[in-house]
Motif scaffolding. Structure first.
Motif: not given
Length: 167
Positions: A61-77
């Motif tokens: 879940a953390l890795r998916t969220a981090l990769r999403g944020s690096l792709l510019g997706e709105a992500t809340v960690l």
């Protein structure tokens, strides 16, 4: 304190590369397939290696969220951080997830976000790659994990498209 290299390697525990290089097809893959695989990865990176199914879920879940944020997706960690004494009269950010290995990764990201170094962590711009890398270019605008591979493939492709349009 772990470095951004640890985070980069964590992000690359999923391999999305699907391109061909020198006639060989690169097969994508997931490295964190079980709690044992996560334990092996943690041990190889000098982190506490006892991983459970819940740890595996948290890691993915953390890795998916981090990769999403690096792709510019709105992500809340949602990981709690605290200010703690560093023992010398200063303060440092500490994570409080209850998982020491996860805390080490989160603290590294938080500290590097505060210093501005996190913005140099990127995913390769090649749509068939997305390998995580630390941008060491002077301008801080690197797009490719490896200029000799992904950058060259992109430049060659655009050159051929331009030549094809003019003929």
């Amino acid at each position: 304190m772990p470095t951004l290299q640890l985070v980069e390697e964590f992000l690359n525990t999923v391999d999305e590369r699907t391109f061909r290089r020198h006639g060989e097809h690169h097969d994508p893959g997931e490295h964190l397939t079980s709690p044992a695989a996560l334990s092996d990865w943690l041990a190889a990176h000098d982190l506490p290696p006892q991983a459970t199914e819940a740890d595996l879920t948290a890691a993915v879940a953390l890795r998916t969220a981090l990769r999403g944020s690096l792709l510019g997706e709105a992500t809340v960690l949602d990981h709690p951080l605290r200010l703690s004494s560093d023992g010398s009269g200063g303060l440092r950010l500490t994570a409080a997830s209850g998982r020491p290995w996860l805390d080490a990764i989160i603290e590294t990201i938080a500290e590097n976000t505060a210093t501005g170094d996190w913005k140099r962590v990127r995913l390769c711009a090649a749509p068939d790659c997305h390998w995580a890398f630390y941008d060491t270019s002077r301008s801080g605008r690197g797009r490719w994990c490896d200029m000799a591979v992904c950058g060259n493939r992109h430049k060659t492709r655009t050159y051929r498209e331009r030549r094809h349009q003019t003929t």
